[in-house]
Scaffold this motif. Structure first.
Motif, PDB file in Angstrom:
ATOM      1  N   LEU A 217      -5.289  44.230  34.123  1.00 21.84           N
ATOM      2  CA  LEU A 217      -5.225  44.580  32.701  1.00 21.84           C
ATOM      3  C   LEU A 217      -5.323  46.073  32.442  1.00 21.84           C
ATOM      4  O   LEU A 217      -5.373  46.500  31.293  1.00 21.84           O
ATOM      5  N   VAL A 218      -5.350  46.891  33.495  1.00 22.93           N
ATOM      6  CA  VAL A 218      -5.333  48.345  33.308  1.00 22.93           C
ATOM      7  C   VAL A 218      -3.875  48.785  33.259  1.00 22.93           C
ATOM      8  O   VAL A 218      -3.159  48.684  34.251  1.00 22.93           O
ATOM      9  N   ALA A 219      -3.427  49.257  32.120  1.00 19.29           N
ATOM     10  CA  ALA A 219      -2.016  49.610  31.954  1.00 19.29           C
ATOM     11  C   ALA A 219      -1.680  50.979  32.525  1.00 19.29           C
ATOM     12  O   ALA A 219      -0.528  51.359  32.572  1.00 19.29           O
ATOM     13  N   GLY A 220      -2.661  51.756  32.965  1.00 19.93           N
ATOM     14  CA  GLY A 220      -2.363  53.044  33.546  1.00 19.93           C
ATOM     15  C   GLY A 220      -3.594  53.924  33.617  1.00 19.93           C
ATOM     16  O   GLY A 220      -4.655  53.608  33.081  1.00 19.93           O
ATOM     17  N   ILE A 221      -3.460  55.035  34.335  1.00 18.59           N
ATOM     18  CA  ILE A 221      -4.487  56.070  34.444  1.00 18.59           C
ATOM     19  C   ILE A 221      -3.876  57.337  33.877  1.00 18.59           C
ATOM     20  O   ILE A 221      -2.752  57.696  34.229  1.00 18.59           O
ATOM     21  N   ARG A 222      -4.579  57.995  33.001  1.00 14.36           N
ATOM     22  CA  ARG A 222      -4.067  59.210  32.367  1.00 14.36           C
ATOM     23  C   ARG A 222      -4.973  60.394  32.703  1.00 14.36           C
ATOM     24  O   ARG A 222      -6.191  60.239  32.819  1.00 14.36           O
ATOM     25  N   PHE A 223      -4.363  61.564  32.851  1.00 19.46           N
ATOM     26  CA  PHE A 223      -5.119  62.772  33.167  1.00 19.46           C
ATOM     27  C   PHE A 223      -4.907  63.821  32.085  1.00 19.46           C
ATOM     28  O   PHE A 223      -3.768  64.113  31.710  1.00 19.46           O
ATOM     29  N   SER A 224      -5.999  64.394  31.621  1.00 13.68           N
ATOM     30  CA  SER A 224      -5.931  65.408  30.567  1.00 13.68           C
ATOM     31  C   SER A 224      -5.316  66.709  31.073  1.00 13.68           C
ATOM     32  O   SER A 224      -4.762  67.487  30.287  1.00 13.68           O
ATOM     33  N   PHE A 225      -5.411  66.980  32.375  1.00 11.67           N
ATOM     34  CA  PHE A 225      -4.946  68.254  32.921  1.00 11.67           C
ATOM     35  C   PHE A 225      -3.532  68.169  33.498  1.00 11.67           C
ATOM     36  O   PHE A 225      -3.028  69.141  34.056  1.00 11.67           O
ATOM     37  N   LEU A 226      -2.892  66.981  33.398  1.00  9.66           N
ATOM     38  CA  LEU A 226      -1.512  66.822  33.836  1.00  9.66           C
ATOM     39  C   LEU A 226      -0.641  66.414  32.659  1.00  9.66           C
ATOM     40  O   LEU A 226      -1.083  65.686  31.775  1.00  9.66           O
ATOM     41  N   ASP A 227       0.615  66.829  32.697  1.00  6.82           N
ATOM     42  CA  ASP A 227       1.543  66.445  31.634  1.00  6.82           C
ATOM     43  C   ASP A 227       1.971  64.990  31.767  1.00  6.82           C
ATOM     44  O   ASP A 227       2.132  64.283  30.787  1.00  6.82           O
ATOM     45  N   ALA A 228       2.162  64.540  33.016  1.00  8.31           N
ATOM     46  CA  ALA A 228       2.704  63.206  33.237  1.00  8.31           C
ATOM     47  C   ALA A 228       1.608  62.163  33.306  1.00  8.31           C
ATOM     48  O   ALA A 228       0.520  62.418  33.824  1.00  8.31           O
ATOM     49  N   GLY A 229       1.886  60.965  32.773  1.00  8.88           N
ATOM     50  CA  GLY A 229       0.989  59.829  32.937  1.00  8.88           C
ATOM     51  C   GLY A 229       1.386  59.059  34.178  1.00  8.88           C
ATOM     52  O   GLY A 229       2.560  59.019  34.558  1.00  8.88           O
ATOM     53  N   LEU A 230       0.415  58.452  34.829  1.00 10.20           N
ATOM     54  CA  LEU A 230       0.684  57.652  36.014  1.00 10.20           C
ATOM     55  C   LEU A 230       0.469  56.195  35.648  1.00 10.20           C
ATOM     56  O   LEU A 230      -0.563  55.838  35.104  1.00 10.20           O
TER      57      LEU A 230
END
Length: 296
Positions: A217-230
């Motif tokens: 149920l985790v749709a993704g990991i996001r990083f504040s210091f990167l432009d792209a979402g994984l």
């Protein structure tokens, strides 16, 4: 039936090991994860309110320290920010602090290139991190497993003043990462989608690695210091170089739901008294003691 009684009854049923494992793992995990990623973003008030209401039946959701009290969607509630000052980071430079709110899982010394997900279930660091040389940095060092439950604050922060040098994205499965699954699935962390963050402490040069591990149920990991979402749709592994200097306590990113972060520090770091399996810790609270000299 009163809400606390209903919640307790549902919790007892769902927490039965066989039932829990069946409900959270023996389903089309990727399909369920993508569906929840879509469904949780629906901003229709009725769907939003019903979804958050059902969530409250299964989890002790506390929104008292949230920055906003009204949410556009279930997803908006999942990834909520907190009020300014709600998670102050301990300013002592001799302390590495917890990057997130969590329940402390397995922790200990990295031996022969391995850590434990639970007692009797080791996994190789090179498999988790995706790099033999990176794994070698932490031989004899300390690791701490930090499990975020669904009701917890889902953002994670810099555990010290640090410089992020790279993120390695490794695609994978979405097994549940709760204790029930960890006791049944060997090398589970190495099977799931994850994104090791490779960094160094600014003052001492010590390397550290934070490994956010995605889950059902985790749709993704996001990083504040990167432009792209994984997210699950991306191919991997791939290493993303970066040069981001973050102050202690600065937001690093967020999960789309509850999951796990495994933190690795090299030889010389020692656990704080708070690091006890089953203990609840908050972002910014002491986690490890930093040695006086560096291993740059």
């Amino acid at each position: 039936m009163p809400l606390p009684t209903l919640r307790s009854t549902l919790a007892r049923v769902v927490q039965q090991e066989d039932v829990n494992f069946l409900l959270t793992n023996r389903i089309p995990r990727r399909l369920a994860t993508r569906f929840i990623g879509w469904f949780s973003r629906i901003e229709t008030p009725v769907i939003r309110d019903l979804s958050i209401g059902v969530w409250r039946l299964f989890a002790d959701l506390d929104l008292s320290d949230a920055q906003e009290t009204r949410f556009r969607s279930l997803h908006d509630c999942f990834v909520r920010k907190l009020r300014e000052g709600a998670r102050p980071a301990d300013p002592d430079p001799a302390l590495l602090v917890s990057p997130c709110d969590a329940i402390v899982g397995a922790s200990g010394v990295v031996e022969r290139g391995q850590a434990l997900q639970v007692k009797g279930f080791p996994y190789p660091l090179c498999d988790l991190l995706g790099d033999d040389a990176e794994a070698a940095l932490y031989e004899g060092g300390w690791y701490v497993t930090l499990r975020l439950t669904s009701a917890m604050y889902h953002r994670f922060h810099a555990p010290h003043d640090l410089r992020v040098e790279a993120v390695t994205y490794i695609s994978g499965d979405t097994w549940n990462v709760n204790p029930i699954a960890l006791k049944r699935i060997e090398r589970l962390f190495c099977k799931n989608e994850r994104a090791p963050i490779h960094a160094r402490l600014v003052r001492s040069g010590h390397p550290i690695a934070l490994v956010p591990v995605a889950a059902i149920l985790v749709a993704g990991i996001r990083f504040s210091f990167l432009d792209a979402g994984l997210d699950l749709r991306e191919a991997g592994p791939r290493r993303i170089p970066c040069d981001a200097t973050l102050d202690k306590g600065t937001e690093m990113g967020w999960f789309q739901h509850g999951s796990t972060i495994v933190l690795f520090a090299p030889k010389g770091f020692r656990p704080h008294d708070r690091v006890r399996e089953g203990a609840t810790i908050r972002a910014g609270q002491p986690l490890l003691h930093v040695p006086e000299t560096g291993n740059a």
